[in-house]
Motif scaffolding. Sequence first.
Motif, PDB file in Angstrom:
ATOM      1  N   PRO A  16      22.833 -14.602   3.049  1.00 54.01           N
ATOM      2  CA  PRO A  16      21.934 -16.276   2.483  1.00 54.01           C
ATOM      3  C   PRO A  16      22.480 -17.767   3.475  1.00 54.01           C
ATOM      4  N   LYS A  41      16.384 -17.858  -0.588  1.00 55.44           N
ATOM      5  CA  LYS A  41      16.207 -16.822  -1.999  1.00 55.44           C
ATOM      6  C   LYS A  41      15.039 -15.939  -2.297  1.00 55.44           C
ATOM      7  N   TRP A 403      22.065 -11.245  -8.640  1.00 51.88           N
ATOM      8  CA  TRP A 403      23.365 -11.771  -7.187  1.00 51.88           C
ATOM      9  C   TRP A 403      22.540 -13.053  -6.825  1.00 51.88           C
ATOM     10  N   VAL A 404      21.267 -12.565  -5.855  1.00 51.18           N
ATOM     11  CA  VAL A 404      20.824 -13.291  -5.326  1.00 51.18           C
ATOM     12  C   VAL A 404      20.270 -14.722  -6.097  1.00 51.18           C
ATOM     13  N   HIS A 407      23.308 -17.030  -6.128  1.00 46.93           N
ATOM     14  CA  HIS A 407      24.291 -17.440  -4.936  1.00 46.93           C
ATOM     15  C   HIS A 407      23.415 -18.008  -4.156  1.00 46.93           C
ATOM     16  N   TYR A 408      22.272 -17.534  -3.453  1.00 45.29           N
ATOM     17  CA  TYR A 408      21.370 -18.217  -2.269  1.00 45.29           C
ATOM     18  C   TYR A 408      20.842 -19.551  -3.092  1.00 45.29           C
ATOM     19  N   GLU A 425      30.256 -20.774  -0.068  1.00 42.50           N
ATOM     20  CA  GLU A 425      29.487 -19.484  -0.500  1.00 42.50           C
ATOM     21  C   GLU A 425      28.773 -18.870   0.048  1.00 42.50           C
ATOM     22  N   CYS A 426      28.894 -18.358   1.310  1.00 41.64           N
ATOM     23  CA  CYS A 426      28.586 -16.782   2.168  1.00 41.64           C
ATOM     24  C   CYS A 426      29.486 -16.393   1.367  1.00 41.64           C
ATOM     25  N   HIS A 428      31.890 -15.845  -0.971  1.00 42.61           N
ATOM     26  CA  HIS A 428      31.821 -15.420  -2.172  1.00 42.61           C
ATOM     27  C   HIS A 428      30.940 -14.887  -2.561  1.00 42.61           C
ATOM     28  N   ALA A 429      30.055 -15.318  -2.248  1.00 46.63           N
ATOM     29  CA  ALA A 429      28.498 -13.582  -2.673  1.00 46.63           C
ATOM     30  C   ALA A 429      28.887 -12.389  -1.302  1.00 46.63           C
ATOM     31  N   GLU A 432      31.518 -10.515  -3.917  1.00 45.05           N
ATOM     32  CA  GLU A 432      31.194 -10.118  -4.588  1.00 45.05           C
ATOM     33  C   GLU A 432      29.632  -8.986  -4.584  1.00 45.05           C
ATOM     34  N   LEU A 433      29.388  -8.866  -3.434  1.00 48.83           N
ATOM     35  CA  LEU A 433      28.138  -7.944  -3.092  1.00 48.83           C
ATOM     36  C   LEU A 433      28.850  -6.615  -2.511  1.00 48.83           C
TER      37      LEU A 433
END
Length: 447
Positions: A16, A41, A403-404, A407-408, A425-426, A428-429, A432-433
């Motif tokens: 990200p 992204k 997902w991308v 989040h991106y 943000e990073c 959290h992403a 999840e990943l």
Amino acid sequence: MSQHATEANFDGLVGPTHNYAGLSWGNVASKSNVSAVSNPKEAALQGLKKMKTLADRGFVQGILPPHERPHIPTLRKLGFSGSDADVLAAAAKSNPVLLAAVASASTMWTANAATVSPSADTRDHRVHFTPANLGAKFHRSIEHEVTGRALASIFTDEAYFAHHKALPSVSHFGDEGAANHTRLCSAYGESGVELFVYGQTAFDEAAPAPKRFPARQTLEASQAIARLHGLTDGHTVFAQQNPNAIDAGVFHNDVIAVGNGNVLFYHDQAFLEEERVLSEIRSKLKDTDLQPVRVSSDEVPIADAVSSYLFNSQLLTQKDGSMLLAVPGECREIDSVSRYLDKLVAQGGPISAVEVFDVKQSMRNGGGPACLRLRVVLTEEELGAMHDGVLINDALYERLTTWVEGHYRDELTQADLADPMLLDECRHALDELTGILGLGSIYDFQR
């Protein structure tokens, strides 16, 4: 006794915080795009599309996750304190270049992630992994611990896989991973020859060395990895990269040579002792005839090879046994390279097809298709023993694309790196990943 085996490619998913900081001295593309506005992204979606395209062609295609960036633990080790927001603000104020370094998305280039030796070559008949220390560049030297955790989470069964720590992080043992390592063989499941390419001999000051740009890989590092992986002399060749090529911007061997099966595709400026290297490979391949595909400077000047990343392409064996060269789009934008590719296919050699991939976001930061993947040769049993949640299929591709998209950011500048929201943000992403991929807690913020 040989077994049927396949080569799996594990691409790094762009992170990200994909940005253009120009951190890599000696990498011409990296320096020329410094401070440009990036599109994380788009970069991630370009990488995923390449992976999906190859998976659809029947290639075993996996994914390696991006790292947590900006990396707050590194900044804390360097004396920044307070809340995470305080750490970011202080680093941005006192040393924005340092902040850019700990926010680098360079982990996408998994050719540098590790060196991998397949079980057909090793004494204990296990697949061996050594994460690269990447000590030549600070922003990459902080990668190997999380890289090691990710690899250990994917290749867990100790009956099949052996994991080593990175080499000591000093210049004498500078290790850049598979970007300076190529395996040649008659078939993936047969014992082969592992070609280690180095830029300098650390303990011999009189040995040839580049003058303009640093040599990142040492002979001593390559020899140490061969020992750790249990490789015999009959399975190894050590070759020095041409110092003039390094000074021309060939910071890794995979910018000027790539091998697959019994084919070595290389530029005439790649090796310091070209004939000796080819002769030694031939003698150790035994019953297999080496097929060198040599590109002359008259056909493709080294400057064109570097700017196009012709050799930073993926050389892949297709189902019918022919080879496909997956090149970046820039190869068709430079006349000498485009003409050569047409000639290459027309001449009827081992490389029968060329396909163009759009990886512009990665190219602008200094990495082509081959930089984006780590090659792992696996037997059917080893493939069954690894964690398959990272292998690309239709369902995983759709889930990661979503997902991308969710989040991106579409744009990222150097100033954005100090934004605490970007860090949140990073994290959290990535949290999840790891759930999507089933990797467990591999990141510092999860532990």
